[in-house]
Each structure stands twice: as structure tokens, then as C-alpha cells.
Design a protein around this motif. Structure first.
Motif, short mmCIF file in Angstrom:
data_model
loop_
_atom_site.label_atom_id
_atom_site.label_comp_id
_atom_site.label_asym_id
_atom_site.label_seq_id
_atom_site.Cartn_x
_atom_site.Cartn_y
_atom_site.Cartn_z
N LYS A 262 50.98 -18.65 -13.73
CA LYS A 262 49.53 -18.65 -13.95
C LYS A 262 49.22 -18.30 -15.39
N GLN B 177 37.42 -16.08 -12.59
CA GLN B 177 37.92 -16.98 -11.54
C GLN B 177 37.77 -16.34 -10.16
N ARG B 178 38.19 -15.08 -10.05
CA ARG B 178 38.20 -14.42 -8.75
C ARG B 178 36.81 -14.07 -8.24
N VAL C 38 50.41 -20.02 -3.40
CA VAL C 38 49.12 -19.69 -2.78
C VAL C 38 49.26 -18.84 -1.52
N HIS D 233 39.73 -18.22 -2.36
CA HIS D 233 40.12 -18.76 -3.67
C HIS D 233 41.42 -19.56 -3.57
N THR E 283 42.81 -22.81 -5.84
CA THR E 283 44.10 -22.72 -6.53
C THR E 283 45.01 -23.85 -6.09
N THR E 284 45.01 -24.16 -4.80
CA THR E 284 45.84 -25.25 -4.29
C THR E 284 45.47 -26.57 -4.95
N GLU F 165 43.99 -27.00 -7.83
CA GLU F 165 44.31 -26.95 -9.25
C GLU F 165 45.80 -27.21 -9.47
#
Length: 251
Positions: free
Chosen positions: A41, A78-79, A208, A222, A226-227, A229
Motif C-alpha cells: 500500500k 481514505q479510511r 483485503v 472499505h 480496496t478490492t 482498486e
């Protein structure tokens, strides 16, 4: 309260060299607040130009305290606010210019987690469910016959859902397989592509999975973003590798 980042893209320097730390140290510093963060990340955020650490003569990354602070700010946006990277980049640039930014209401963090613990999380009731189509509709969309579809299924290229229907992505796969078939590529030729896709999906799942198991419901939510992205990055990497391989072979 957001803190103005004083490091980041184009500013990966520190006043004292002994304050620079490795990416592993950065990971340990961030994980107290962001247990789901990974080295991959951090590297991704660097590749996107959101943070720019120094490099040693051997090529190792060295992060300043300002870089670490900037990474934490990015991860919070983001979070806590579910902002896409494009918007985060714009906010960071505005902060660097000394401007104030307006963020969506924050619902994560210590207070947000307490509220989440008090109120069980439930999916949004009005969230649409992905539409499915039947076998006849899939045949029509891909412009193929039953025999071809059965062959694709025998090689695992097309897999129906538990209810026997097919989702939008399956329709896309069917159309692509049909198009490749017009160039002489048969399902047996595409088994390696399917195997590679399965391996990539496994890698994404490893990343994830901790998000989906997290006690914070917003962190679990989230995981879907993320998946997507990671999947998009994987597709871009695959396309770039194919183009590179073809360039090497034909030049």
C-alpha cells in the motif's frame, strides 16, 4: 482535526539525515492506527505520486517524519472519508498552498468507533443488487451457441452463479472469449489466462481479508473499495506486461 502535511511528493527530504527511516519502520509506525496497511500500500501511494521518499545510493527508500505524517493523513482521508486518490491529491496540494479544505463528515476514529460499537452496522437498504441474466440472454449477448458456452464452462472460463444466472462481468468475459475465438484462440488456449486471473484474485484476497475481519465496520466496508482498486491495478499491470512482452518480441 487535519494537520497540514509538510512533506510528500516533491518534498521527500528531512532536516536531519538520522531522522530518515526505512519503509519497514514506517509500516510499524502506521500500523498502530492503521492495522490494515501494508508495504504494498505504501509503495502504491508512492507510485501514485502522493508521497516521495528519499532514495539511498543503493535504491532503498528513506522516509522523513513529514513523509510519515503525510501517509497517515492520506490513510485517514481514505479510511474516514472514503475519498478517491484524485481528490486526496487535490486536498494535499491545497494544504501545501496554505488553503483550507472541506471534508465529508468524519465517522471513523476513536469517537466514530465508539458510535459504531453502540450501533450495529447494517447494509444500506437501498443499495442495488447486481442484476443477473439467464442462460438464453448470455448466449444472445455473446452471440454464440449452446455448444460454445458449454465448452467455455468446461474449461472454467464461464461459471454460473449458485442460482444459475450470470452477472455483468460474466457477460463481459463471454464477449471477450468470443472475440478471441474469432482469431483462432480456443478455450484450451485461455486456460493459462484463467489460472493467472485466479492467482491474482488470491493475492487481492490476501490483502483485503484483514480489512473484512476488522472490528471497525467502516474498515470492513472499505474492503470493497480496496478490492476494486487492486483489481484495476492488476489489470493495468497485466496489460503493460503483455505490451512489453510483445514489444520485446517484435522489435
Amino acid at each position: 482535526m487535519l494537520r497540514t502535511p509538510t512533506g510528500g511528493a516533491g518534498h521527500g527530504t528531512a532536516d536531519a539525515g538520522d531522522r530518515l527511516v526505512s519503509i519497514g519502520t514506517v509500516l510499524n509506525q502506521l500500523r498502530e492506527e492503521f492495522p490494515e496497511v501494508t508495504i504494498s500500500k505504501i509503495r502504491f501511494l508512492e507510485a501514485e505520486g502522493l508521497v516521495e521518499p528519499q532514495r539511498t545510493a543503493s535504491g532503498y527508500r528513506k522516509f522523513s517524519p513529514q513523509d510519515v505524517e503525510r501517509l497517515a493523513l492520506i490513510l485517514r482521508m481514505q479510511r474516514d472519508h472514503y475519498l478517491p486518490l484524485k481528490v486526496i491529491r487535490e486536498h494535499l496540494e491545497a494544504l501545501e498552498r496554505g488553503e483550507q479544505i472541506q471534508l465529508p463528515a468524519q465517522s471513523a476514529g476513536p469517537q466514530g468507533e465508539a458510535a459504531a460499537a453502540a450501533t450495529p452496522w447494517e447494509p444500506e437498504p437501498d443499495r442495488p443488487t447486481a442484476a443477473r441474466i439467464g442462460r438464453a440472454e448470455l448466449l444472445a449477448a455473446a452471440e454464440v451457441g449452446e455448444e460454445e458456452l458449454a465448452e467455455w464452462e468446461s474449461y472454467g472460463l464461464i461459471v454460473p452463479a449458485a442460482d444459475g444466472g450470470y452477472d455483468a462481468e460474466t457477460v463481459t468475459v463471454a464477449k471477450l472469449v468470443a472475440d478471441l475465438g474469432r482469431f483462432g484462440l480456443e478455450p484450451r488456449h485461455l486456460r493459462a489466462v484463467k489460472a493467472a486471473a485466479d492467482r491474482e484474485a488470491g493475492l487481492v484476497e490476501q490483502i483485503v481479508a484483514p480489512l473484512r475481519r476488522h472490528r471497525n465496520p467502516q474498515t470492513r466496508a472499505h474492503a470493497e473499495a480496496t478490492t476494486k482498486e487492486l483489481a484495476a491495478l492488476s489489470v493495468r499491470l497485466h496489460a503493460a506486461l503483455v505490451q512489453t512482452a510483445l514489444g520485446v518480441r517484435f522489435h
